[in-house]
Design a protein around this motif. Sequence first.
Motif, PDB file in Angstrom:
ATOM      1  N   ALA A   1      -0.947  19.153  -2.625  1.00 10.91           N
ATOM      2  CA  ALA A   1      -0.781  17.712  -2.434  1.00 10.91           C
ATOM      3  C   ALA A   1      -1.909  17.149  -1.573  1.00 10.91           C
ATOM      4  O   ALA A   1      -2.442  17.828  -0.700  1.00 10.91           O
ATOM      5  CB  ALA A   1       0.562  17.422  -1.785  1.00 10.91           C
ATOM      6  N   MET A   2      -2.284  15.896  -1.861  1.00  8.51           N
ATOM      7  CA  MET A   2      -3.280  15.184  -1.064  1.00  8.51           C
ATOM      8  C   MET A   2      -2.751  13.775  -0.792  1.00  8.51           C
ATOM      9  O   MET A   2      -1.899  13.281  -1.538  1.00  8.51           O
ATOM     10  CB  MET A   2      -4.629  15.133  -1.775  1.00  8.51           C
ATOM     11  N   PRO A   3      -3.241  13.122   0.261  1.00  5.60           N
ATOM     12  CA  PRO A   3      -2.755  11.776   0.564  1.00  5.60           C
ATOM     13  C   PRO A   3      -3.038  10.802  -0.585  1.00  5.60           C
ATOM     14  O   PRO A   3      -4.076  10.880  -1.240  1.00  5.60           O
ATOM     15  CB  PRO A   3      -3.543  11.382   1.812  1.00  5.60           C
ATOM     16  N   ILE A   4      -2.101   9.905  -0.812  1.00  9.01           N
ATOM     17  CA  ILE A   4      -2.213   8.948  -1.920  1.00  9.01           C
ATOM     18  C   ILE A   4      -3.374   7.983  -1.684  1.00  9.01           C
ATOM     19  O   ILE A   4      -3.938   7.432  -2.631  1.00  9.01           O
ATOM     20  CB  ILE A   4      -0.875   8.212  -2.106  1.00  9.01           C
ATOM     21  N   SER A   5      -3.794   7.809  -0.415  1.00  7.24           N
ATOM     22  CA  SER A   5      -4.903   6.907  -0.094  1.00  7.24           C
ATOM     23  C   SER A   5      -6.260   7.494  -0.472  1.00  7.24           C
ATOM     24  O   SER A   5      -7.257   6.788  -0.479  1.00  7.24           O
ATOM     25  CB  SER A   5      -4.887   6.568   1.396  1.00  7.24           C
ATOM     26  N   LYS A   6      -6.302   8.788  -0.805  1.00 14.45           N
ATOM     27  CA  LYS A   6      -7.563   9.446  -1.145  1.00 14.45           C
ATOM     28  C   LYS A   6      -7.857   9.421  -2.642  1.00 14.45           C
ATOM     29  O   LYS A   6      -8.841  10.006  -3.082  1.00 14.45           O
ATOM     30  CB  LYS A   6      -7.546  10.906  -0.672  1.00 14.45           C
ATOM     31  N   VAL A   7      -7.005   8.752  -3.421  1.00 12.59           N
ATOM     32  CA  VAL A   7      -7.248   8.654  -4.861  1.00 12.59           C
ATOM     33  C   VAL A   7      -7.234   7.189  -5.287  1.00 12.59           C
ATOM     34  O   VAL A   7      -6.617   6.345  -4.642  1.00 12.59           O
ATOM     35  CB  VAL A   7      -6.204   9.448  -5.689  1.00 12.59           C
ATOM     36  N   LYS A   8      -7.971   6.904  -6.376  1.00 15.29           N
ATOM     37  CA  LYS A   8      -8.046   5.542  -6.910  1.00 15.29           C
ATOM     38  C   LYS A   8      -7.800   5.599  -8.407  1.00 15.29           C
ATOM     39  O   LYS A   8      -8.348   6.463  -9.104  1.00 15.29           O
ATOM     40  CB  LYS A   8      -9.427   4.967  -6.618  1.00 15.29           C
ATOM     41  N   LEU A   9      -6.991   4.709  -8.915  1.00 18.23           N
ATOM     42  CA  LEU A   9      -6.639   4.674 -10.331  1.00 18.23           C
ATOM     43  C   LEU A   9      -7.854   4.304 -11.177  1.00 18.23           C
ATOM     44  O   LEU A   9      -8.620   3.402 -10.837  1.00 18.23           O
ATOM     45  CB  LEU A   9      -5.528   3.650 -10.562  1.00 18.23           C
ATOM     46  N   ILE A  10      -8.027   5.015 -12.298  1.00 19.96           N
ATOM     47  CA  ILE A  10      -9.073   4.684 -13.267  1.00 19.96           C
ATOM     48  C   ILE A  10      -8.428   3.818 -14.341  1.00 19.96           C
ATOM     49  O   ILE A  10      -7.487   4.246 -15.010  1.00 19.96           O
ATOM     50  CB  ILE A  10      -9.690   5.950 -13.880  1.00 19.96           C
ATOM     51  N   CYS A  11      -8.933   2.605 -14.498  1.00 19.33           N
ATOM     52  CA  CYS A  11      -8.383   1.661 -15.474  1.00 19.33           C
ATOM     53  C   CYS A  11      -8.610   2.198 -16.888  1.00 19.33           C
ATOM     54  O   CYS A  11      -9.723   2.560 -17.245  1.00 19.33           O
ATOM     55  CB  CYS A  11      -9.054   0.309 -15.317  1.00 19.33           C
ATOM     56  N   PRO A  12      -7.561   2.255 -17.715  1.00 19.17           N
ATOM     57  CA  PRO A  12      -7.740   2.752 -19.082  1.00 19.17           C
ATOM     58  C   PRO A  12      -8.554   1.803 -19.964  1.00 19.17           C
ATOM     59  O   PRO A  12      -9.134   2.232 -20.958  1.00 19.17           O
ATOM     60  CB  PRO A  12      -6.315   2.901 -19.610  1.00 19.17           C
ATOM     61  N   ARG A  13      -8.646   0.527 -19.612  1.00 14.95           N
ATOM     62  CA  ARG A  13      -9.384  -0.445 -20.426  1.00 14.95           C
ATOM     63  C   ARG A  13     -10.887  -0.405 -20.130  1.00 14.95           C
ATOM     64  O   ARG A  13     -11.701  -0.234 -21.011  1.00 14.95           O
ATOM     65  CB  ARG A  13      -8.871  -1.866 -20.185  1.00 14.95           C
ATOM     66  N   CYS A  14     -11.252  -0.541 -18.835  1.00 12.92           N
ATOM     67  CA  CYS A  14     -12.675  -0.616 -18.475  1.00 12.92           C
ATOM     68  C   CYS A  14     -13.229   0.726 -17.996  1.00 12.92           C
ATOM     69  O   CYS A  14     -14.424   0.826 -17.732  1.00 12.92           O
ATOM     70  CB  CYS A  14     -12.913  -1.695 -17.422  1.00 12.92           C
ATOM     71  N   SER A  15     -12.409   1.739 -17.863  1.00 13.18           N
ATOM     72  CA  SER A  15     -12.796   3.102 -17.476  1.00 13.18           C
ATOM     73  C   SER A  15     -13.500   3.164 -16.119  1.00 13.18           C
ATOM     74  O   SER A  15     -14.347   4.014 -15.896  1.00 13.18           O
ATOM     75  CB  SER A  15     -13.684   3.739 -18.543  1.00 13.18           C
ATOM     76  N   LYS A  16     -13.145   2.259 -15.203  1.00 12.97           N
ATOM     77  CA  LYS A  16     -13.726   2.256 -13.872  1.00 12.97           C
ATOM     78  C   LYS A  16     -12.616   2.414 -12.841  1.00 12.97           C
ATOM     79  O   LYS A  16     -11.500   1.946 -13.061  1.00 12.97           O
ATOM     80  CB  LYS A  16     -14.460   0.939 -13.608  1.00 12.97           C
ATOM     81  N   PRO A  17     -12.915   3.075 -11.700  1.00 12.76           N
ATOM     82  CA  PRO A  17     -11.918   3.137 -10.636  1.00 12.76           C
ATOM     83  C   PRO A  17     -11.689   1.743 -10.079  1.00 12.76           C
ATOM     84  O   PRO A  17     -12.648   1.013  -9.807  1.00 12.76           O
ATOM     85  CB  PRO A  17     -12.530   4.063  -9.595  1.00 12.76           C
ATOM     86  N   SER A  18     -10.438   1.374  -9.930  1.00 12.49           N
ATOM     87  CA  SER A  18     -10.135   0.002  -9.557  1.00 12.49           C
ATOM     88  C   SER A  18      -8.918  -0.069  -8.649  1.00 12.49           C
ATOM     89  O   SER A  18      -8.058   0.799  -8.683  1.00 12.49           O
ATOM     90  CB  SER A  18      -9.875  -0.820 -10.816  1.00 12.49           C
ATOM     91  N   ARG A  19      -8.866  -1.144  -7.869  1.00 11.49           N
ATOM     92  CA  ARG A  19      -7.660  -1.437  -7.114  1.00 11.49           C
ATOM     93  C   ARG A  19      -6.650  -2.067  -8.070  1.00 11.49           C
ATOM     94  O   ARG A  19      -7.000  -2.514  -9.155  1.00 11.49           O
ATOM     95  CB  ARG A  19      -7.972  -2.384  -5.959  1.00 11.49           C
ATOM     96  N   ILE A  20      -5.405  -2.135  -7.636  1.00 13.63           N
ATOM     97  CA  ILE A  20      -4.327  -2.593  -8.501  1.00 13.63           C
ATOM     98  C   ILE A  20      -3.607  -3.760  -7.847  1.00 13.63           C
ATOM     99  O   ILE A  20      -3.352  -3.750  -6.646  1.00 13.63           O
ATOM    100  CB  ILE A  20      -3.312  -1.448  -8.732  1.00 13.63           C
ATOM    101  N   SER A  21      -3.309  -4.777  -8.651  1.00 10.85           N
ATOM    102  CA  SER A  21      -2.426  -5.847  -8.197  1.00 10.85           C
ATOM    103  C   SER A  21      -1.207  -5.854  -9.108  1.00 10.85           C
ATOM    104  O   SER A  21      -1.182  -5.175 -10.128  1.00 10.85           O
ATOM    105  CB  SER A  21      -3.139  -7.197  -8.233  1.00 10.85           C
ATOM    106  N   ARG A  22      -0.214  -6.633  -8.734  1.00  7.84           N
ATOM    107  CA  ARG A  22       0.995  -6.715  -9.558  1.00  7.84           C
ATOM    108  C   ARG A  22       1.224  -8.157  -9.970  1.00  7.84           C
ATOM    109  O   ARG A  22       1.115  -9.071  -9.166  1.00  7.84           O
ATOM    110  CB  ARG A  22       2.206  -6.205  -8.791  1.00  7.84           C
ATOM    111  N   SER A  23       1.529  -8.342 -11.236  1.00  6.41           N
ATOM    112  CA  SER A  23       1.834  -9.666 -11.761  1.00  6.41           C
ATOM    113  C   SER A  23       3.093  -9.549 -12.603  1.00  6.41           C
ATOM    114  O   SER A  23       3.087  -8.874 -13.631  1.00  6.41           O
ATOM    115  CB  SER A  23       0.661 -10.180 -12.597  1.00  6.41           C
ATOM    116  N   GLU A  24       4.161 -10.155 -12.145  1.00  5.74           N
ATOM    117  CA  GLU A  24       5.465 -10.094 -12.802  1.00  5.74           C
ATOM    118  C   GLU A  24       5.910  -8.655 -13.054  1.00  5.74           C
ATOM    119  O   GLU A  24       6.405  -8.321 -14.129  1.00  5.74           O
ATOM    120  CB  GLU A  24       5.462 -10.882 -14.110  1.00  5.74           C
ATOM    121  N   GLY A  25       5.682  -7.782 -12.074  1.00  2.00           N
ATOM    122  CA  GLY A  25       6.121  -6.398 -12.176  1.00  2.00           C
ATOM    123  C   GLY A  25       5.221  -5.491 -12.992  1.00  2.00           C
ATOM    124  O   GLY A  25       5.521  -4.322 -13.178  1.00  2.00           O
TER     125      GLY A  25
END
Length: 102
Positions: A64-88
């Motif tokens: 296991a590693m801290p969740i803050s040490k990983v960044k989601l790769i967007c499946p559309r633009c294939s770049k590591p990105s931050r995430i926001s939420r819009s209507e869940g």
Amino acid sequence: MKKLNLKKGDNVLVLSGKDANKKGKILRILSKSNRVIVEGANIIKKHQRATQSFQGGIIERPNAMPISKVKLICPRCSKPSRISRSEGVRVCKKCGEAIDKA
């Protein structure tokens, strides 16, 4: 409890540590300790004693590693990105596309 931006099966980029810039899939999320297990990253060696069903030896497995040490790769633009939420629904901050299918 805080809503996490990552889910099991997401592709992520490891940001720091010995496995920095490695990409992998999330195998498991440990929400109580805010940690994730990423496939192929943070590999440890475990010495396993022989039993009736297992021969024994040294097993390599991801730790296991801290969740803050990983960044989601967007499946559309294939770049590591931050995430926001819009209507869940999770939304990529770079391209603005929804990550989850509503």
